[in-house]
Enzyme design. Structure first.
Site, PDB file in Angstrom:
ATOM      1  N   ASN A 154     -40.981 -10.379  36.295  1.00 25.90           N
ATOM      2  CA  ASN A 154     -40.417  -9.871  37.543  1.00 25.90           C
ATOM      3  C   ASN A 154     -41.191 -10.467  38.713  1.00 25.90           C
ATOM      4  OD1 ASN A 154     -39.267  -8.464  39.628  1.00 25.90           O
ATOM      5  ND2 ASN A 154     -39.760  -6.425  38.846  1.00 25.90           N
ATOM      6  N   ASN A 159     -35.496  -7.264  44.496  1.00 24.83           N
ATOM      7  CA  ASN A 159     -34.117  -7.273  44.001  1.00 24.83           C
ATOM      8  C   ASN A 159     -33.928  -6.371  42.775  1.00 24.83           C
ATOM      9  OD1 ASN A 159     -35.074  -8.700  41.745  1.00 24.83           O
ATOM     10  ND2 ASN A 159     -34.363 -10.692  42.490  1.00 24.83           N
ATOM     11  N   ASP A 160     -34.902  -5.498  42.507  1.00 27.59           N
ATOM     12  CA  ASP A 160     -34.791  -4.631  41.331  1.00 27.59           C
ATOM     13  C   ASP A 160     -33.608  -3.674  41.437  1.00 27.59           C
ATOM     14  OD1 ASP A 160     -36.978  -5.884  40.332  1.00 27.59           O
ATOM     15  OD2 ASP A 160     -38.353  -4.198  40.509  1.00 27.59           O
ATOM     16  N   GLY A 180     -36.243  -5.336  35.326  1.00 20.52           N
ATOM     17  CA  GLY A 180     -36.558  -6.011  36.576  1.00 20.52           C
ATOM     18  C   GLY A 180     -36.874  -7.487  36.499  1.00 20.52           C
ATOM     19  N   ASP A 182     -36.368 -11.467  36.439  1.00 18.89           N
ATOM     20  CA  ASP A 182     -35.407 -12.202  37.259  1.00 18.89           C
ATOM     21  C   ASP A 182     -35.570 -13.710  37.087  1.00 18.89           C
ATOM     22  OD1 ASP A 182     -37.745 -12.695  38.818  1.00 18.89           O
ATOM     23  OD2 ASP A 182     -37.330 -10.907  40.031  1.00 18.89           O
ATOM     24  N   ASP A 359     -21.255 -18.350  23.688  1.00 14.69           N
ATOM     25  CA  ASP A 359     -21.384 -17.104  22.934  1.00 14.69           C
ATOM     26  C   ASP A 359     -20.148 -16.858  22.068  1.00 14.69           C
ATOM     27  OD1 ASP A 359     -22.888 -14.551  22.576  1.00 14.69           O
ATOM     28  OD2 ASP A 359     -21.103 -13.676  23.507  1.00 14.69           O
ATOM     29  N   GLU A 388     -22.086 -20.461  19.050  1.00 14.64           N
ATOM     30  CA  GLU A 388     -22.656 -19.429  18.175  1.00 14.64           C
ATOM     31  C   GLU A 388     -21.657 -19.077  17.079  1.00 14.64           C
ATOM     32  OE1 GLU A 388     -24.419 -14.869  18.402  1.00 14.64           O
ATOM     33  OE2 GLU A 388     -22.636 -15.444  19.538  1.00 14.64           O
TER      34      GLU A 388
END
Length: 647
Positions: A154, A159-160, A180, A182, A359, A388
């Site tokens: 973090n 920006n949390d 948190g 980033d 994905d 995947e």
């Protein structure tokens, strides 16, 4: 390689969706833009580029009652080919052709209503920053560091929490809450990642997941063009890409073509009646959808290949929602298909990507996925995409790789797929001790399955990831087995991926396989952490030793042509010893796995064909020099890695 069929065929198939169309054949003259205007709620892609091989672009336009408007534009080299109305009156889809004569610049698209009112949107075509050939993807020379961004570091606590988003708050004691981490946290610690010897970084998705819960993982996107503000901004994402490039490292973007998040902005007003799969059931049972989704999906991915599969089984696999809060996108709708393809290309161009990880690859419409990969690889011939396929069956892994001779003639256009099978072989081989070879034949035969693959060295191999139990946990806390597995992983003819924290023996002992626990915070990523793995402060001796061990192998691997592209030769395990060699020119690497607890003397006569008699080899971990003669002494259980390179 396939061309972009869905994009090129849009004009032929759009009538299936009962869209009203108009055609523009006006001669256009460039009109200078004196003032940027943004009257329209959404236009996607938000901008585009000149100079693509595919000169077609389809704009999604979203605005109240925009379907009743007539679009007009005038810009040299750009033509409106068709205008498609959707089932919802709040959408238009514009087919543009961008010719070779088009120049970078801005132009206005005017949307005129019958009452004379007019909305104006300024659109921009940009120049491309570098030639398509310079977008070089990951390959067997790379080692990839996989990160769950919310749990790594973090760097920007401001920006949390973002006002207005559905999930609020940071709670590091809750494995399923946001913690948190980033994008800036990754950028801040690139020195650490590079110093370990990694050459590429794959963060789990960082696009916005504005979901009421579980939004930290990134796989329930609610806007495919917006970075989650809790992770950062488009600028911070671009800074990460630029910083990696400046180090000759690559950014791999985790993308999702199969589904979106239930709170995606379009779920409140879907453009077409078949924009998502099982849309009619969703709209009918919107208040009790969790029950309905369990009735309409399965995970029988073999229906993609099974010649005996029923249509109903295949439909439930391909169309059923992955989980109840992830609507399944209908790529058979040509407008959805164009949307996904263009979105992927937009991100490649915007970030200068070094690869895409796609994905849940087998859950999407497989013909679309071939077109999707083909469209990207046509534009970027040196690029890389890995899909995947969570299967332990080599037949399924091989099926998805480009050039594989499939009985149904399917060609995926996919350069790489993920080697779940080899992951299991390695873990099972090192955990077993009962057989005469102490289980090593499982690893040996797993690699022997490479005869089934078109290009084994382009397959991505791993020991753990964001969905699987930590490898240290898989080995029940056995450090030696963990080291043997990691060294073997990095010697194989593959593209290796290592999960963040593996280098410091992170585990999920408390609840093996629990997703929240697998994605534990990296120590030192938060101010006030008492342990800091970036600096080494507070780490145990075993954790520091593992960091150094991986660093030595990764940094050797970084400069080893034999590991990147050399010939592979291995010898069937005997008496608890398995030998693998990689050979190219004057460089030979010999990897010896010894599962015996007691010291042994390994007879070298059996390995005569390696051509090493009388040569000096260096142990890349201890720097010890040995002469390859009649035998070598192996003092302990574990891996020995020898090289003919002197430095």
């Amino acid at each position: 390689m396939k061309t972009l069929k869905l994009t090129l065929l849009t004009l032929l198939v759009a009538t299936v969706f009962s869209c009203q169309e108009t055609t523009s054949e006006e001669k256009v003259v460039s009109e200078p833009v004196t003032e940027i205007q943004n009257d329209i709620e959404k236009v996607e892609p938000p901008h585009w580029w000149i100079g693509f091989k595919n000169q077609n672009l389809q704009l999604l336009v979203k605005h109240p009652n925009i379907g009743k408007a007539t679009p007009k534009m005038s810009y040299q080299g750009v033509s409106v080919i068709k205008v498609h109305k959707a089932d919802s009156p709040n959408y238009l889809f514009l087919d543009l052709e961008i010719s070779e004569t088009a120049k970078a610049g801005q132009f206005n698209i005017k949307f005129q209503h019958e009452d004379g009112s007019e909305l104006i949107q300024t659109y921009e075509l940009k120049s491309r920053e570098k030639p398509a050939e310079d977008y070089v993807g990951f390959d067997s020379s790379d080692a990839i560091y996989l990160i769950t961004p919310d749990r790594f570091a973090n760097a920007n606590p401001k920006n949390d929490e973002i006002e207005g988003l559905l999930q609020q708050g940071i709670d590091r004691t809750d494995n399923y809450a946001r913690h948190g981490g980033d994008i800036q946290g990754i950028t801040k610690h690139l020195d650490y990642i590079e110093d370990l010897g990694f050459t590429a970084v794959w963060p789990c998705p960082v696009l916005i997941n504005d979901m009421p819960n579980g939004s930290y993982h990134g796989y329930a996107m609610t806007d495919f063009y917006k970075v989650d503000p809790r992770f950062g901004t488009l600028e911070t994402y671009r800074e990460l890409a630029d910083n990696l490039r400046s180090r000759d490292m690559k950014l791999i973007m985790d993308q999702v073509a199969n589904h979106c998040g239930l709170y995606h902005w379009w779920m409140e007003d879907l453009p077409f009646k078949d924009w998502v799969n099982y849309q009619e059931l969703y709209e009918e049972h919107i208040d009790n959808w969790d029950w309905k989704v369990t009735k309409t999906s399965n995970h029988r991915r073999t229906t993609n290949q099974d010649p005996y599969a029923s249509k109903s089984d295949h439909r439930e696999m391909a169309d059923g929602w992955f989980v109840s809060d992830m609507p399944d996108l209908n790529q058979r709708n040509p407008f959805m298909a164009n949307y996904i393809i263009q979105n992927s290309i937009w991100w490649v161009e915007t970030l200068g990507l070094g690869g895409i990880r796609q994905d849940t690859y087998p859950y999407s419409d497989k013909d679309f996925m071939s077109d999707w990969a083909g469209a990207i690889m046509t534009e970027y011939p040196n690029f890389s995409i890995v899909g995947e396929e969570w299967s332990y069956n080599p037949l399924l892994i091989g099926y998805w790789q480009e050039g594989h001779h499939n009985n149904d003639k399917y060609n995926s256009n996919l350069k790489s797929t993920m080697d779940f099978a080899m992951q299991k072989h390695i873990v099972d081989a090192l955990n077993e001790y009962e057989s005469w070879d102490q289980g090593l034949v499982k690893m040996y035969e797993g690699l022997a399955n490479d005869f089934a693959y078109t290009s084994p060295k382009d397959i991505m191999v791993f020991l753990d990831n964001h969905d699987k139990s930590r490898v240290f946990t898989e080995f029940k806390g056995d450090i030696t087995n963990t080291k043997m597995a990691l060294s073997y992983l990095l010697m194989m003819p593959r593209i290796p991926q290592i999960y963040y924290g593996t280098e410091i023996l992170m585990d999920d002992f408390d609840n093996p396989g629990d997703h929240g626990l697998i994605r534990t915070d990296f120590p030192g990523g938060w101010e006030g952490d008492t342990v800091n793995a970036f600096s080494g402060e507070g780490l145990t001796a075993a954790q520091k030793d593992m960091q150094v061990y991986l660093k030595q192998i990764l940094n050797y691997r970084k400069n080893s042509k034999a590991i990147h592209n050399g010939k592979t030769m291995h010898f069937a395990p005997e008496d608890g010893v398995y030998v693998l060699a990689r050979i190219l020119g004057n460089e030979t690497i010999v990897h010896i796995i010894n599962k015996n607890e007691n010291p042994l003397e390994l007879d070298l006569d059996r390995f005569e064909e390696l051509g090493l008699d009388g040569k000096s080899l260096k142990n890349i971990i201890s720097d010890e020099i040995i002469i390859w003669d009649t035998s070598i002494k192996i003092a302990n259980k574990g891996s020995v890695i020898l090289t003919t390179k002197s430095n």
